[in-house]
Design a protein around this motif. Structure first.
Motif, PDB file in Angstrom:
ATOM      1  N   ARG A  23       0.751   5.336  -7.954  1.00 18.56           N
ATOM      2  CA  ARG A  23       0.972   6.154  -8.967  1.00 18.56           C
ATOM      3  C   ARG A  23       1.471   5.738 -10.173  1.00 18.56           C
ATOM      4  NH1 ARG A  23       1.215  10.647  -5.342  1.00 18.56           N
ATOM      5  NH2 ARG A  23       3.482  11.011  -6.021  1.00 18.56           N
ATOM      6  N   LYS A  24       2.499   4.775  -9.589  1.00 16.37           N
ATOM      7  CA  LYS A  24       3.542   3.958 -10.571  1.00 16.37           C
ATOM      8  C   LYS A  24       2.898   2.776 -11.121  1.00 16.37           C
ATOM      9  CE  LYS A  24       6.998   6.935 -10.100  1.00 16.37           C
ATOM     10  NZ  LYS A  24       7.724   7.791 -11.199  1.00 16.37           N
ATOM     11  N   TRP A  26       1.859   0.043  -8.946  1.00 18.59           N
ATOM     12  CA  TRP A  26       2.101  -1.158  -8.278  1.00 18.59           C
ATOM     13  C   TRP A  26       1.151  -1.503  -7.455  1.00 18.59           C
ATOM     14  CZ3 TRP A  26       7.351  -3.093  -6.289  1.00 18.59           C
ATOM     15  CH2 TRP A  26       8.442  -2.562  -7.201  1.00 18.59           C
ATOM     16  N   TRP A 212      11.500   5.087  -3.894  1.00 15.91           N
ATOM     17  CA  TRP A 212      11.381   4.649  -5.435  1.00 15.91           C
ATOM     18  C   TRP A 212      12.803   4.668  -6.015  1.00 15.91           C
ATOM     19  CZ3 TRP A 212       8.022   2.570  -8.449  1.00 15.91           C
ATOM     20  CH2 TRP A 212       8.399   2.527  -9.723  1.00 15.91           C
TER      21      TRP A 212
END
Length: 252
Positions: A23-24, A26, A212
């Motif tokens: 979702r970030k 990556w 995270w």
């Protein structure tokens, strides 16, 4: 796009971390011994690399890590060593083969990944390794003896590599959660008193969020959850005898 290799990615904490980092934005490299679950996750997420892998196989691990790095120009931004096993019960009632398996996966498997990833991490500015340690690395936990010992080893390795590899701009840290609501914990044949007293108060998402945070922080140890963070602070001011007494009481 930044890249992260996650071991034990098919379930539990590894799966939650894969979903969060995806979702970030990556690029994911996912490995696990469970081929079907790993394939299902990778197909659902899309745009990721995956390979079935037993991290205790050093040659296979080296090959897998190199294959993932090739897709990223020979670099890897992060590694999350999430693969691990746990066996609860009285030390003498657990077969030695099970104790050995705990160390093979939790310690040697993690070391295999770190060793294999090093050449690619050192070519990456601000690279990071996040290791799964545990709250049980603070003081030896009865009925989790070999698991606790393996996490002490992970903690020690993390501290050593954090110093050794700083000259290569590689930051090494670990996460230290107490009991997490995963099948590894909830599907045990026995439930030790310490688990019943402290409870299973964390979900995989809680630990993924800690990963995270760790990826964007320069601390070495990350206690996960208010309960253990408080216990860890207490251990710094209380004598070792008090910590032992607390563990004795919790284990009755």
């Amino acid at each position: 796009m930044k890249s992260i290799l996650i071991t034990g990615a098919a379930s539990g904490i590894g799966k939650a971390a894969a979903e969060l980092f995806h979702r970030k934005g990556w690029y994911l490299g996912l490995v696990d011994i469970n081929e079907d679950a790993l394939k299902a996750l990778s197909e659902r997420l899309g745009s990721c690399w995956y390979q079935t892998l037993d991290v205790t196989d050093s040659a296979a691990t080296a090959a897998a890590v190199a294959d993932f790095a090739k897709l990223n120009g020979g670099k890897i931004n992060g590694v999350f060593n999430s693969a691990g096993v746990l066996r609860m019960g009285s030390f003498e009632q657990i077969e030695l083969t099970e104790h050995r398996r705990t160390f093979d996966i939790n310690v040697m498997g993690l070391m295999n990944v770190c060793h294999a990833a090093f050449p690619f991490l050192k070519e990456t500015k601000g690279a990071k390794i996040i290791n799964m340690s545990s709250a049980s690395a603070l003081y030896g936990v009865p009925h989790l003896a070999s698991y606790s010992a393996s996490k002490f080893a992970v903690r020690g390795l993390t501290e050593a590599l954090n110093i050794e590899w700083q000259k290569f701009d590689i930051h090494v840290c670990d996460l230290m959660p107490p009991f997490v609501n995963t099948p590894m914990v909830t599907e045990q044949d026995v439930t030790p008193a310490v688990v019943k007293r402290l409870g299973v108060n964390l979900d995989p998402d809680d630990v993924a969020k800690a990963a995270w945070t760790a990826m964007n922080n320069q601390a070495v140890h990350f206690p996960v959850g208010l309960q253990f963070a408080s216990l860890m602070r207490m251990s710094k001011v209380l004598p070792a005898k008090a910590t032992r007494l607390m563990m004795d009481v919790l284990s009755r």
